[in-house]
Design a protein around this motif. Structure first.
Motif, PDB file in Angstrom:
ATOM      1  N   CYS A  46       5.581   6.496  -0.686  1.00  0.00           N
ATOM      2  CA  CYS A  46       5.492   7.645  -0.248  1.00  0.00           C
ATOM      3  C   CYS A  46       6.172   8.777  -0.763  1.00  0.00           C
ATOM      4  CB  CYS A  46       5.767   7.638   1.356  1.00  0.00           C
ATOM      5  SG  CYS A  46       4.847   6.480   2.475  1.00  0.00           S
ATOM      6  N   LEU A 105       0.957   4.428   4.784  1.00  0.00           N
ATOM      7  CA  LEU A 105       0.972   3.231   4.248  1.00  0.00           C
ATOM      8  C   LEU A 105      -0.142   2.083   5.013  1.00  0.00           C
ATOM      9  CD1 LEU A 105       4.680   2.816   3.121  1.00  0.00           C
ATOM     10  CD2 LEU A 105       2.591   3.179   1.838  1.00  0.00           C
ATOM     11  N   ARG A 106       0.095   2.228   6.142  1.00  0.00           N
ATOM     12  CA  ARG A 106      -0.610   1.213   6.997  1.00  0.00           C
ATOM     13  C   ARG A 106      -2.167   1.722   7.072  1.00  0.00           C
ATOM     14  NH1 ARG A 106       2.755  -2.470   9.560  1.00  0.00           N
ATOM     15  NH2 ARG A 106       4.958  -1.695  10.037  1.00  0.00           N
ATOM     16  N   ASP A 124       4.937   5.819   7.221  1.00  0.00           N
ATOM     17  CA  ASP A 124       4.596   4.324   7.889  1.00  0.00           C
ATOM     18  C   ASP A 124       2.888   4.530   8.122  1.00  0.00           C
ATOM     19  OD1 ASP A 124       5.269   1.506   8.983  1.00  0.00           O
ATOM     20  OD2 ASP A 124       4.464   2.613  10.551  1.00  0.00           O
ATOM     21  N   PHE A 151      -0.268   2.360  -2.566  1.00  0.00           N
ATOM     22  CA  PHE A 151       0.056   0.961  -2.295  1.00  0.00           C
ATOM     23  C   PHE A 151      -0.817   0.100  -3.355  1.00  0.00           C
ATOM     24  CE2 PHE A 151      -3.206  -1.213   0.097  1.00  0.00           C
ATOM     25  CZ  PHE A 151      -2.959  -2.428  -0.104  1.00  0.00           C
ATOM     26  N   SER A 195       8.970   2.892   4.315  1.00  0.00           N
ATOM     27  CA  SER A 195       9.076   4.057   5.200  1.00  0.00           C
ATOM     28  C   SER A 195      10.515   4.341   5.783  1.00  0.00           C
ATOM     29  CB  SER A 195       8.041   3.744   6.604  1.00  0.00           C
ATOM     30  OG  SER A 195       8.552   2.715   7.190  1.00  0.00           O
ATOM     31  N   ALA A 213       5.816  -2.209   3.985  1.00  0.00           N
ATOM     32  CA  ALA A 213       5.513  -0.926   4.718  1.00  0.00           C
ATOM     33  C   ALA A 213       6.669  -0.350   5.435  1.00  0.00           C
ATOM     34  CB  ALA A 213       4.032  -0.946   5.524  1.00  0.00           C
ATOM     35  N   CYS A 218       0.679   8.899  -0.594  1.00  0.00           N
ATOM     36  CA  CYS A 218       1.450   7.543  -0.676  1.00  0.00           C
ATOM     37  C   CYS A 218       0.467   6.561  -1.461  1.00  0.00           C
ATOM     38  CB  CYS A 218       1.387   6.847   0.699  1.00  0.00           C
ATOM     39  SG  CYS A 218       0.034   6.533   1.631  1.00  0.00           S
ATOM     40  N   MET A 238       4.694  -0.481  -2.362  1.00  0.00           N
ATOM     41  CA  MET A 238       4.231   0.693  -1.503  1.00  0.00           C
ATOM     42  C   MET A 238       5.174   1.914  -1.869  1.00  0.00           C
ATOM     43  SD  MET A 238       2.881  -0.908   2.161  1.00  0.00           S
ATOM     44  CE  MET A 238       2.134  -2.207   2.141  1.00  0.00           C
ATOM     45  N   ASP A 273       3.449  -5.702   6.263  1.00  0.00           N
ATOM     46  CA  ASP A 273       4.144  -5.111   7.052  1.00  0.00           C
ATOM     47  C   ASP A 273       5.639  -5.009   6.835  1.00  0.00           C
ATOM     48  OD1 ASP A 273       4.168  -4.301  10.210  1.00  0.00           O
ATOM     49  OD2 ASP A 273       5.569  -5.983   9.954  1.00  0.00           O
TER      50      ASP A 273
END
Length: 666
Positions: free
Chosen positions: A195, A208-209, A205, A234, A168, A164, A232, A193, A161
């Motif tokens: 993007c 990534l999530r 965001d 990760f 972002s 990310a 993106c 991570m 979290d």
């Protein structure tokens, strides 16, 4: 936290391993072909040849287009944030050659290649600034997490979290971040991570999530892995796989425990297994000289020891003393502000004191809490409480302006919030009409973010212990702010649970392990959050609801959800709201009130669930039993720290419906 030998072995194994992807990951889209000598073919080759020298020169990211109408080609190239210029060029060169060789006449193609990886893609349609979540490429290490998976997940989710959010929030030139978190002294989690920077912060965001969610669904429990999407990627592992950069690296989330003597070194080979849609790739494991890494371990342990020593000497008592004095108000100022605590200024009264509206000399409107004279706190304990509250700064927490303490008077001065508390709206037949679904969803999300700050993101770990609708205040724009920290408890960094023989709080919101056994943790707050979510959605109060079957609100909501009729419990004025959001929030509320605390999500997971609709949620079981009596006597078996004998002591507690709680010393 006890250091496990297998965890040490795994950590040392990862120090002895380097992983290198040897096969580019390609996608040739089946969306149309072009002929070899066509204008489109020439434009495709032209744009790929243009990307190669210019991506590195432009800071690692470039988008271009060539041609007109149906022959127009759009291209993109991006290198990982820690790539060197030479490494970026080498990766793109290899990826572009692979694209041309593997996708000779496809109009759309994408390549993730190299280590560190890069993206090269082209298409016959514009894609800059557009979030694309497919195709997805993922991989994971074959080894399993060698420690307690539940505890590991908590640290892992918190790190994901944090990274990310940092990635972002990057710039239009680079959306990249790395982060580290200690699980124990021998296990450290590393995450990266990134993007494509043409994405908005929100889309980055989300990308990534959803990548994190994809990894959890395919590869949960494995010792490292990665997920790559068009916009993106990760990766995480238990060793440093990236080049650190202070400007783009998220700070370490928690310090390691005290170091212990390591067992003999062991070398373990771990391979990276591909997990993707109908495709797999090979990996190459490189063994590094063990003696060099042993030296690195010694350095790490020494650094951890020094950090711990530095941390012990960091607090400046004089600065703290000055800060306390700067917050202290003369009691006469408080009297004037409240017109000598006039009844006309009374906002509310409870068992532990009263709250008055006030206006300071500088014009600030404040809420002044005057504790009753039977408060058991001493002077130093009260000041410690004030210091803790003053350091909690978050948009979803009520801000403390100061305090006053003269003789037996104990006064706290807070920011004034004109819309009073949440319970005055959702349980009122008229005012509830002001809260449509959009506003209620914003309130749920704000409460979740405030709790996440208390549990994980502040410099402390704090359990609120009295989260309820009356303790959620609303500002002018109906943004929620968590208030009343009188029963809050401060945890040390690695502490997960504690117990007490003095139980206080509000029935209905109390987690069963706390109400029955005096045990509380951050998951106790999660339980109360789940109750609050269901109250917000149904418009029903947990302590006064009862249907014809005599069911509690939680059981009633669960039974309807289980029968496929969850919308039957929703407040009728919300029927025009987003059905998918409402159903997801009911699901989230039911998950949060599970009897087994390990089945309740963390607040980091709650934020992820609220921000992503692609995450699959488990089926909630029947909620914990809710006691409806107003006074209960329970027994708790408490192990003595002196002997192995256990003793049983009676715990008495009663309902606290007041919005003002006693400020218990920690």
């Amino acid at each position: 936290m006890a250091v496990k030998l297998e965890a040490l072995s795994s950590f040392l194994s990862y120090l002895l391993i380097g992983i290198s992807l040897v096969e580019a990951n390609l996608r040739c889209y089946d969306t149309g072909n072009f002929t070899v000598n066509s204008t489109y073919a020439k434009n495709r080759d032209l744009i790929l040849s243009s990307l190669l020298p210019n991506v590195s020169a432009k800071g690692g990211f470039l988008t271009e287009s060539v041609g007109q109408n149906s022959s127009k080609v759009y291209g993109l190239g991006m290198c990982r944030g820690d790539s060197t210029p030479d490494g970026c060029y080498t990766c793109l060169n290899s990826s572009i050659h692979d694209l041309i060789a593997s996708c000779p006449n496809q109009k759309v193609a994408l390549s993730w290649g190299g280590d560190p990886p890069c993206i090269a893609r082209y298409s016959n349609r514009p894609f800059v600034g557009i979030l694309e979540l497919e195709p997805t490429d993922a991989g994971y290490n074959t080894g399993n997490i060698p420690s307690n998976l539940t505890e590991f997940d908590t640290v892992w989710e918190r790190l994901m979290d944090s990274v990310a959010r940092k990635a972002s929030n990057g710039s239009s030139a680079l959306k990249y971040a790395t982060g580290e978190a200690y699980f124990d002294v021998f296990l450290k989690i590393y995450a990266l991570m990134q993007c494509t920077p043409d994405l908005s912060d929100k889309d980055c965001d989300s990308c990534l999530r959803q990548s994190v969610a994809y990894y959890e669904s395919c590869c949960h429990g494995k010792q490292g892995g990665y997920v790559q999407k068009p916009n993106c990627w990760f990766r995480w592992d238990l060793y440093t796989f990236y080049l650190s950069n202070a400007s783009t690296t998220a700070s370490t989330l928690s310090p390691p425990p005290s170091p212990a003597s390591p067992p003999p070194l062991q070398s373990v080979n771990t391979t990276l297994t591909k997990r993707e849609r109908g495709r797999s790739s090979q990996t190459l494991v490189i063994i590094v000289v063990p003696i060099v890494i042993f030296g690195a371990v010694i350095v790490i342990l020494a650094a951890a020891f020094l950090l711990k020593r530095i941390k012990k000497t960091k607090p400046d008592d004089q600065n703290n003393k000055n800060h306390v004095e700067s917050l202290q108000f003369n009691f006469n100022v408080v009297r004037v502000a409240t017109e000598n605590f006039a009844d006309a200024n009374l906002l509310g009264r409870g068992g532990f004191g009263s709250v008055y509206k006030g206006k300071l000399e500088d014009g600030r409107k404040v809420a002044i809490k005057r504790l009753s004279g039977n408060s058991a706190q001493g002077e130093q304990e009260f000041k410690n409480e004030v210091m803790l509250l003053a350091k909690l700064q978050h948009r979803n927490l009520v801000r403390l302006h100061g305090f006053s303490m003269e003789q037996r008077e104990r006064v706290l001065i807070y920011e004034f919030l004109p819309n009073s508390s949440l319970d005055k709206f959702i349980f009122d037949p008229v005012k509830r009409l002001q809260l449509n679904w959009e506003k209620r969803y914003k309130i749920i999300e704000g409460i979740a973010r405030g709790l996440l700050y208390l549990h994980e993101d502040s410099q402390y770990r704090i359990v609120h212990r009295d989260l309820k609708a009356a303790n959620i205040l609303l500002d002018e724009e109906m943004n929620p702010k968590i208030s009343d920290f009188g029963m809050a408890k401060l945890f040390v960094v690695d502490q997960t649970q504690t117990d007490t023989s003095k139980i206080a709080g509000t029935f209905g919101y109390m987690a069963p392990e706390y109400a029955c056994h005096g045990q509380y943790s951050v998951k106790s707050d999660v339980y109360a959050f789940g109750v609050l979510v269901l109250e917000i959605i149904t418009g029903q109060k947990i302590n006064s609801f009862s249907n014809e079957a005599g069911e509690s609100l939680l059981i009633h909501a669960w039974r309807n959800w289980n029968d496929g009729a969850a919308f039957e419990v929703v407040d009728p004025i919300l029927r025009d709201g987003s059905r998918s959001e409402i159903m997801r929030c009911i699901h989230l509320g039911l998950l949060s009130v599970q009897e087994n605390i390990s089945h309740r999500p963390t607040m980091a997971s709650v934020i992820l669930i609220l921000s992503s609709y692609s995450i699959s949620l488990p089926v909630p079981s029947r909620p914990a039993f809710v006691m409806n009596s107003t006074t209960v006597t329970a027994t708790m078996s408490k192990s003595s720290s002196i002997s192995n004998q256990s003793k049983t002591e009676a715990i008495q507690f009663s309902v606290n419906e007041a919005s003002i709680s006693e400020l218990d010393p920690r």
